[in-house]
Design an enzyme around this catalytic site. Structure first.
Site, PDB file in Angstrom:
ATOM      1  N   ASP A 173      35.700  43.483  45.910  1.00 51.29           N
ATOM      2  CA  ASP A 173      35.510  43.274  47.360  1.00 51.29           C
ATOM      3  C   ASP A 173      34.305  44.022  47.936  1.00 51.29           C
ATOM      4  O   ASP A 173      33.538  43.452  48.728  1.00 51.29           O
ATOM      5  CB  ASP A 173      36.785  43.552  48.164  1.00 51.29           C
ATOM      6  CG  ASP A 173      37.348  44.948  47.982  1.00 51.29           C
ATOM      7  OD1 ASP A 173      36.769  45.770  47.247  1.00 51.29           O
ATOM      8  OD2 ASP A 173      38.395  45.226  48.600  1.00 51.29           O
ATOM      9  N   MET A 230      39.947  45.925  44.622  1.00 50.07           N
ATOM     10  CA  MET A 230      39.572  46.394  43.283  1.00 50.07           C
ATOM     11  C   MET A 230      40.728  47.170  42.627  1.00 50.07           C
ATOM     12  O   MET A 230      41.628  47.645  43.311  1.00 50.07           O
ATOM     13  CB  MET A 230      38.350  47.328  43.394  1.00 50.07           C
ATOM     14  CG  MET A 230      37.146  46.645  43.983  1.00 50.07           C
ATOM     15  SD  MET A 230      35.776  47.778  44.329  1.00 50.07           S
ATOM     16  CE  MET A 230      35.219  48.257  42.721  1.00 50.07           C
ATOM     17  N   HIS A 231      40.672  47.287  41.330  1.00 47.58           N
ATOM     18  CA  HIS A 231      41.496  48.216  40.518  1.00 47.58           C
ATOM     19  C   HIS A 231      42.982  47.851  40.381  1.00 47.58           C
ATOM     20  O   HIS A 231      43.665  48.409  39.513  1.00 47.58           O
ATOM     21  CB  HIS A 231      41.443  49.660  41.050  1.00 47.58           C
ATOM     22  CG  HIS A 231      40.127  50.124  41.551  1.00 47.58           C
ATOM     23  ND1 HIS A 231      39.008  50.157  40.760  1.00 47.58           N
ATOM     24  CD2 HIS A 231      39.726  50.565  42.786  1.00 47.58           C
ATOM     25  CE1 HIS A 231      37.983  50.620  41.476  1.00 47.58           C
ATOM     26  NE2 HIS A 231      38.387  50.857  42.709  1.00 47.58           N
TER      27      HIS A 231
HETATM   28  O1  LIG Z   1      39.570  51.231  45.900  1.00 47.34           O
HETATM   29  C1  LIG Z   1      38.672  50.699  46.532  1.00 47.34           C
HETATM   30  C2  LIG Z   1      37.256  50.799  46.081  1.00 47.34           C
HETATM   31  O2  LIG Z   1      37.071  51.646  44.985  1.00 47.34           O
HETATM   32  C3  LIG Z   1      38.971  49.996  47.782  1.00 47.34           C
HETATM   33  O3  LIG Z   1      37.826  49.784  48.589  1.00 47.34           O
HETATM   34  C4  LIG Z   1      39.663  48.670  47.554  1.00 47.34           C
HETATM   35  O4  LIG Z   1      38.815  47.755  46.857  1.00 47.34           O
HETATM   36  C5  LIG Z   1      40.036  48.243  48.966  1.00 47.34           C
HETATM   37  O5  LIG Z   1      40.461  47.021  49.210  1.00 47.34           O
HETATM   38  P1  LIG Z   1      40.742  46.536  50.725  1.00 47.34           P
HETATM   39  O6  LIG Z   1      41.159  47.724  51.553  1.00 47.34           O
HETATM   40  O7  LIG Z   1      39.436  45.968  51.247  1.00 47.34           O
HETATM   41  O8  LIG Z   1      41.796  45.543  50.524  1.00 47.34           O
END
Ligand SMILES: O=C(CO)[C@@H](O)[C@H](O)COP(=O)(O)O
Ligand SMILES: Nc1ncnc2c1ncn2[C@@H]1O[C@H](COP(=O)(O)OP(=O)(O)O)[C@@H](O)[C@H]1O
Length: 490
Positions: A235, A76-77
């Site tokens: 995700d 995300m983000h």
């Molecule tokens: O920032 C966040 C949720 O807000 C994280 O959970 C990312 O979405 C992580 O991604 P991965 O570690 O699964 O690649």
């Protein structure tokens, strides 16, 4: 038989799963990714690296399978910026990059403080989120900023490479910090205030909405016909969907490198304290609260690799069971890389507290696992203040360890269910593809089965309550010391 491919575009790697039209797991594929750290606390990746990995997975899949629909789950983000030729202008700035503190402050002040920001966009401006990264580019890389035609998130870039369609789904849009939770659209006010053209934001689609066919050249290369692609989702939301979360109150605790606790809600009420996140789910008109720990299994990995390099996970679990609940007085703060929930403190650091000459190395190991569980409990307690938590499911590498699952269940004082298939966002992504293919949401959700329910150990709840309170007080006492340490290190 129709087949679906779910691909998770993660930070440490890509995972691909092929499933049948009845949800049976047929094959799995993976591809490792590197993360660049050009400066302390920065984190970047090349969009072309994700694309190379997806391409390699597609080639491998095509040796055995003909895919009907592909779905995605993505980190995300993380900000991808495209120029007028739809080429990435610079490396993507990732969710874990911390460079935007000044932009977060500036944006929060511009909108009259944090509560006002949260009631607009559902969350505070946090370093990890997308909009502060756009602002950082405007203020620090003017030439690159001027070239921006569109912005995307990682999985959207891959959907674009596969189909030519530029867009984003609602679950990821809600994590950009420029999406208005009331209008369910980009927040015009934010763009106007900062003089940024809102046209750089992509069209929005449902996570299971079909975005187009795989490009003809790719279909020819892979030997596929009429292969379609859906938008996919964030995700965490995709992972929750992949373990059947669809009703209000249903919850997930995930012990991966990072740790999350998430609960589905229909309330359109963000957390005004800004401690827990509030995002759109992959099912339209559903929302979730989520707490995020930055170093969950990562903390135990760190202890294992540094101090028990020759032990496997079975031995680690045995050692943990040779200690006792409360780890004979040791408390661990799992803040190796700062913490998001509940402290939002980039200066916080790991601590072992209370060591006496009677302690053994097994107490250190158990304290690490307990400290991470207390961190998850922080998110759990904050979510419980906002909404009812009914049905907890546990996933992630750490949940393979039953002692750990038991410690979590005992701290939450509720049973935790272990799904049969625990494949992060990739299985949820394949389920989104099935829905995009016309299968009913309710039927697809029925694919999810559970292999075990871990009950809390009610004899230990009192001791964990006491240690949890001490754990919470310890951070409060050390907050100033963390700041001092950060200042000295600067
Ligand atoms: O920032 C966040 C949720 O807000 C994280 O959970 C990312 O979405 C992580 O991604 P991965 O570690 O699964 O690649
Ligand atoms: N049996 C185990 N006991 C405790 N922790 C484990 C065990 N197996 C794996 N892990 C932890 O889980 C992590 C991987 O979890 P996963 O959910 O796959 O992570 P990621 O967030 O990187 O996708 C490993 O790095 C390790 O720390």
């Amino acid at each position: 038989m129709r087949k679906y491919l779910g691909i998770d575009v993660g930070t440490t790697g890509l995972k691909g799963l092929v499933i049948s039209e009845e949800g049976e797991l047929l094959d799995s594929y993976s591809y490792s990714l590197e993360m660049k750290v050009p400066k302390p606390a920065w984190a970047e990746q090349e969009p072309e690296d994700w694309w190379n990995g997806v391409y390699e997975i597609l080639k491998k899949v095509s040796r055995t399978h003909r895919i009907d629909v592909i779905g995605f789950s993505g980190q995300m983000h993380s900000l991808v910026v495209l120029d007028e030729n739809n080429k990435p202008i610079r490396p993507a700035i990732l969710w874990c990059d911390q460079r935007t503190t000044p932009q977060c402050k500036e944006a929060t002040e511009a909108f009259g403080g944090e509560e006002k920001v949260i009631s607009k966009i559902g969350n505070p401006f946090l370093e990890g989120f997308t909009f502060p990264k756009i602002l950082w580019l405007k203020e620090n890389e003017g030439e690159n900023f001027k070239k921006i035609k569109k912005i995307l998130l990682p999985k959207d870039y891959i959907v674009f490479k596969l189909t030519g369609s530029i867009g984003m789904d609602y679950s990821d849009a809600s994590g950009t910090a420029c999406f208005n939770v009331k209008t369910n659209y980009w927040d015009e006010d934010i763009f106007e205030t900062f003089g940024i053209n809102m046209d750089i934001m992509p069209e929005l689609y449902p996570s299971y909405g079909i975005r187009g066919e795989l490009k003809e050249s790719l279909q020819n290369e892979l030997g596929w016909r009429n292969t379609k692609v859906v938008s996919g989702g964030a995700d965490n939301a995709s992972a929750a969907f992949g373990i059947g979360i669809s009703k209000v109150g249903e919850s997930m605790v995930s012990i991966g490198t990072s740790g999350t606790v998430l609960t589905l809600t229909e309330k359109k009420v963000p957390d005004l304290s800004g401690k827990i996140h509030y995002f759109n789910y992959v099912i339209q008109d559903k929302y979730y609260y989520m707490g995020v720990m930055l170093s969950a299994a990562h903390s135990l990995n760190w202890v294992k690799n540094r101090f028990f390099p020759s032990s496997d996970w079975a031995e680690i679990e045995k050692r943990i069971n040779q200690s006792v609940p409360g780890s004979n007085g040791i408390i661990f703060l799992p803040y190796l890389n700062g913490e998001r929930t509940p402290h939002r403190d980039p200066n916080a650091r790991g601590v072992f507290f209370g060591i006496s000459s009677l302690n053994t190395e097994n107490d250190i190991l158990r304290a690490t696992m307990e400290g991470i569980s207390f961190g998850l409990r922080d998110s759990f307690e904050l979510i419980k203040e906002k909404t009812e938590i009914k049905d907890m499911r546990i996933v992630g590498g750490g949940a393979k360890n039953k002692t750990w699952a038991k410690i979590v269940a005992t701290n939450f004082k509720m049973p935790v269910k272990m799904p049969e298939i625990d494949e992060g966002g990739a299985y949820g992504a394949a389920m989104l593809a099935a829905v995009g293919d016309g299968q009913q949401l309710e039927d697809v959700l029925k694919w999810v089965k559970f292999k075990e329910v871990i009950e809390p150990d009610y004899q230990d709840t009192k001791i964990y309550d006491d240690y949890y309170e001490a754990y919470r007080n310890l951070y409060k006492s050390l907050k100033r010391n963390f700041e001092d340490l950060a200042r000295i290190q600067r």
